[in-house]
Design a protein around this motif. Structure first.
Motif, PDB file in Angstrom:
ATOM      1  N   SER A  44      -4.755  -1.663  -5.500  1.00 22.15           N
ATOM      2  CA  SER A  44      -6.062  -1.028  -5.681  1.00 22.15           C
ATOM      3  C   SER A  44      -7.155  -1.814  -4.958  1.00 22.15           C
ATOM      4  O   SER A  44      -8.137  -1.229  -4.519  1.00 22.15           O
ATOM      5  CB  SER A  44      -6.398  -0.864  -7.161  1.00 22.15           C
ATOM      6  OG  SER A  44      -6.459  -2.125  -7.803  1.00 22.15           O
ATOM      7  N   GLU A  45      -6.955  -3.107  -4.794  1.00 20.99           N
ATOM      8  CA  GLU A  45      -7.927  -3.915  -4.045  1.00 20.99           C
ATOM      9  C   GLU A  45      -7.961  -3.518  -2.576  1.00 20.99           C
ATOM     10  O   GLU A  45      -8.992  -3.623  -1.931  1.00 20.99           O
ATOM     11  CB  GLU A  45      -7.623  -5.408  -4.188  1.00 20.99           C
ATOM     12  CG  GLU A  45      -8.131  -5.988  -5.483  1.00 20.99           C
ATOM     13  CD  GLU A  45      -9.632  -5.805  -5.679  1.00 20.99           C
ATOM     14  OE1 GLU A  45     -10.423  -6.184  -4.793  1.00 20.99           O
ATOM     15  OE2 GLU A  45     -10.005  -5.266  -6.728  1.00 20.99           O
ATOM     16  N   VAL A  46      -6.837  -3.060  -2.049  1.00 17.40           N
ATOM     17  CA  VAL A  46      -6.797  -2.580  -0.661  1.00 17.40           C
ATOM     18  C   VAL A  46      -7.717  -1.377  -0.521  1.00 17.40           C
ATOM     19  O   VAL A  46      -8.439  -1.240   0.467  1.00 17.40           O
ATOM     20  CB  VAL A  46      -5.354  -2.223  -0.231  1.00 17.40           C
ATOM     21  CG1 VAL A  46      -5.342  -1.496   1.104  1.00 17.40           C
ATOM     22  CG2 VAL A  46      -4.494  -3.474  -0.171  1.00 17.40           C
ATOM     23  N   LEU A  47      -7.703  -0.499  -1.514  1.00 20.36           N
ATOM     24  CA  LEU A  47      -8.547   0.692  -1.475  1.00 20.36           C
ATOM     25  C   LEU A  47     -10.019   0.324  -1.543  1.00 20.36           C
ATOM     26  O   LEU A  47     -10.844   0.901  -0.837  1.00 20.36           O
ATOM     27  CB  LEU A  47      -8.211   1.620  -2.648  1.00 20.36           C
ATOM     28  CG  LEU A  47      -6.772   2.110  -2.761  1.00 20.36           C
ATOM     29  CD1 LEU A  47      -6.613   2.950  -4.016  1.00 20.36           C
ATOM     30  CD2 LEU A  47      -6.353   2.872  -1.529  1.00 20.36           C
ATOM     31  N   LYS A  48     -10.360  -0.635  -2.386  1.00 18.42           N
ATOM     32  CA  LYS A  48     -11.748  -0.961  -2.695  1.00 18.42           C
ATOM     33  C   LYS A  48     -12.392  -1.963  -1.745  1.00 18.42           C
ATOM     34  O   LYS A  48     -13.617  -1.964  -1.605  1.00 18.42           O
ATOM     35  CB  LYS A  48     -11.835  -1.537  -4.110  1.00 18.42           C
ATOM     36  CG  LYS A  48     -11.359  -0.603  -5.188  1.00 18.42           C
ATOM     37  CD  LYS A  48     -11.352  -1.328  -6.523  1.00 18.42           C
ATOM     38  CE  LYS A  48     -10.674  -0.523  -7.601  1.00 18.42           C
ATOM     39  NZ  LYS A  48     -10.581  -1.288  -8.849  1.00 18.42           N
ATOM     40  N   ASP A  85      -1.692   4.519  13.961  1.00 22.52           N
ATOM     41  CA  ASP A  85      -1.431   3.400  14.874  1.00 22.52           C
ATOM     42  C   ASP A  85      -1.676   2.045  14.217  1.00 22.52           C
ATOM     43  O   ASP A  85      -0.921   1.101  14.442  1.00 22.52           O
ATOM     44  CB  ASP A  85      -2.288   3.512  16.140  1.00 22.52           C
ATOM     45  CG  ASP A  85      -1.873   4.674  17.018  1.00 22.52           C
ATOM     46  OD1 ASP A  85      -0.733   5.174  16.875  1.00 22.52           O
ATOM     47  OD2 ASP A  85      -2.688   5.094  17.853  1.00 22.52           O
ATOM     48  N   THR A  86      -2.717   1.942  13.421  1.00 20.50           N
ATOM     49  CA  THR A  86      -3.057   0.670  12.780  1.00 20.50           C
ATOM     50  C   THR A  86      -2.415   0.520  11.408  1.00 20.50           C
ATOM     51  O   THR A  86      -2.422  -0.579  10.854  1.00 20.50           O
ATOM     52  CB  THR A  86      -4.585   0.517  12.626  1.00 20.50           C
ATOM     53  OG1 THR A  86      -5.086   1.619  11.840  1.00 20.50           O
ATOM     54  CG2 THR A  86      -5.262   0.498  13.980  1.00 20.50           C
ATOM     55  N   ARG A  87      -1.889   1.627  10.843  1.00 22.65           N
ATOM     56  CA  ARG A  87      -1.276   1.628   9.503  1.00 22.65           C
ATOM     57  C   ARG A  87      -2.266   1.060   8.481  1.00 22.65           C
ATOM     58  O   ARG A  87      -1.921   0.279   7.618  1.00 22.65           O
ATOM     59  CB  ARG A  87       0.038   0.861   9.488  1.00 22.65           C
ATOM     60  CG  ARG A  87       0.986   1.166  10.616  1.00 22.65           C
ATOM     61  CD  ARG A  87       1.988   2.199  10.450  1.00 22.65           C
ATOM     62  NE  ARG A  87       2.744   2.125   9.209  1.00 22.65           N
ATOM     63  CZ  ARG A  87       3.303   3.196   8.679  1.00 22.65           C
ATOM     64  NH1 ARG A  87       3.184   4.351   9.259  1.00 22.65           N
ATOM     65  NH2 ARG A  87       3.990   3.126   7.574  1.00 22.65           N
ATOM     66  N   ASP A  88      -3.524   1.476   8.604  1.00 18.11           N
ATOM     67  CA  ASP A  88      -4.629   0.954   7.787  1.00 18.11           C
ATOM     68  C   ASP A  88      -4.812   1.793   6.525  1.00 18.11           C
ATOM     69  O   ASP A  88      -5.420   2.861   6.569  1.00 18.11           O
ATOM     70  CB  ASP A  88      -5.900   0.936   8.628  1.00 18.11           C
ATOM     71  CG  ASP A  88      -7.104   0.404   7.897  1.00 18.11           C
ATOM     72  OD1 ASP A  88      -6.979  -0.069   6.734  1.00 18.11           O
ATOM     73  OD2 ASP A  88      -8.213   0.456   8.474  1.00 18.11           O
ATOM     74  N   GLY A  89      -4.290   1.310   5.429  1.00 17.66           N
ATOM     75  CA  GLY A  89      -4.417   2.018   4.156  1.00 17.66           C
ATOM     76  C   GLY A  89      -5.850   2.112   3.673  1.00 17.66           C
ATOM     77  O   GLY A  89      -6.266   3.146   3.150  1.00 17.66           O
ATOM     78  N   HIS A  90      -6.608   1.050   3.865  1.00 18.44           N
ATOM     79  CA  HIS A  90      -8.006   1.061   3.454  1.00 18.44           C
ATOM     80  C   HIS A  90      -8.783   2.125   4.233  1.00 18.44           C
ATOM     81  O   HIS A  90      -9.537   2.897   3.663  1.00 18.44           O
ATOM     82  CB  HIS A  90      -8.649  -0.319   3.660  1.00 18.44           C
ATOM     83  CG  HIS A  90     -10.097  -0.354   3.314  1.00 18.44           C
ATOM     84  ND1 HIS A  90     -10.540  -0.465   2.020  1.00 18.44           N
ATOM     85  CD2 HIS A  90     -11.201  -0.264   4.089  1.00 18.44           C
ATOM     86  CE1 HIS A  90     -11.870  -0.456   2.016  1.00 18.44           C
ATOM     87  NE2 HIS A  90     -12.283  -0.332   3.268  1.00 18.44           N
ATOM     88  N   GLY A  91      -8.578   2.164   5.528  1.00 18.42           N
ATOM     89  CA  GLY A  91      -9.240   3.160   6.365  1.00 18.42           C
ATOM     90  C   GLY A  91      -8.834   4.581   6.005  1.00 18.42           C
ATOM     91  O   GLY A  91      -9.660   5.485   5.947  1.00 18.42           O
ATOM     92  N   ALA A  92      -7.550   4.762   5.747  1.00 21.65           N
ATOM     93  CA  ALA A  92      -7.048   6.089   5.388  1.00 21.65           C
ATOM     94  C   ALA A  92      -7.645   6.548   4.067  1.00 21.65           C
ATOM     95  O   ALA A  92      -7.948   7.724   3.878  1.00 21.65           O
ATOM     96  CB  ALA A  92      -5.520   6.080   5.297  1.00 21.65           C
ATOM     97  N   TRP A  93      -7.842   5.627   3.146  1.00 25.76           N
ATOM     98  CA  TRP A  93      -8.429   5.957   1.848  1.00 25.76           C
ATOM     99  C   TRP A  93      -9.860   6.401   2.044  1.00 25.76           C
ATOM    100  O   TRP A  93     -10.350   7.360   1.508  1.00 25.76           O
ATOM    101  CB  TRP A  93      -8.365   4.758   0.929  1.00 25.76           C
ATOM    102  CG  TRP A  93      -8.963   4.990  -0.412  1.00 25.76           C
ATOM    103  CD1 TRP A  93     -10.114   4.436  -0.900  1.00 25.76           C
ATOM    104  CD2 TRP A  93      -8.471   5.828  -1.474  1.00 25.76           C
ATOM    105  NE1 TRP A  93     -10.349   4.857  -2.184  1.00 25.76           N
ATOM    106  CE2 TRP A  93      -9.364   5.718  -2.564  1.00 25.76           C
ATOM    107  CE3 TRP A  93      -7.373   6.652  -1.614  1.00 25.76           C
ATOM    108  CZ2 TRP A  93      -9.177   6.397  -3.759  1.00 25.76           C
ATOM    109  CZ3 TRP A  93      -7.191   7.320  -2.803  1.00 25.76           C
ATOM    110  CH2 TRP A  93      -8.090   7.197  -3.863  1.00 25.76           C
TER     111      TRP A  93
END
Length: 93
Positions: A44-48, A85-93
């Motif tokens: 959840s910290e990745v999201l926030k 391409d970046t596999r960025d979970g935070h960005g995707a959220w």
């Protein structure tokens, strides 16, 4: 398998993000369920927190994979795929 590997395995398998239709009316319910799924795992910290996501690239990629999978059949998939391409979970959220 080492003890740390066991913890990682439990952490990954305890996270199940339900599918998201991409319909506006479904967003709040899906958002809350997703936050609950990631709660207690550290994800959840990745999201926030963008800095946390950048400092924890494996967790960030796991979050991306979960979100990508949850949106595969929905209307929001194209938004998530911008971060493929970046596999960025935070960005995707």
């Amino acid at each position: 398998m080492s003890l740390s590997s066991d913890k990682t395995k439990v952490k990954i398998t305890s996270t199940k993000v339900v599918d998201f239709s991409g319909v506006d009316e479904d967003w709040h319910k899906w958002k809350n369920k997703t936050l609950c799924a990631f709660s207690g795992t550290g994800y959840s910290e990745v999201l926030k927190n963008k800095e946390h996501a950048e400092n924890n690239p494996v967790d960030n990629e796991i979050v991306f994979s979960q979100i990508s999978s949850a949106t595969t059949d929905g209307l929001a998939h194209h938004l998530v795929q911008k971060f493929e391409d970046t596999r960025d979970g935070h960005g995707a959220w």
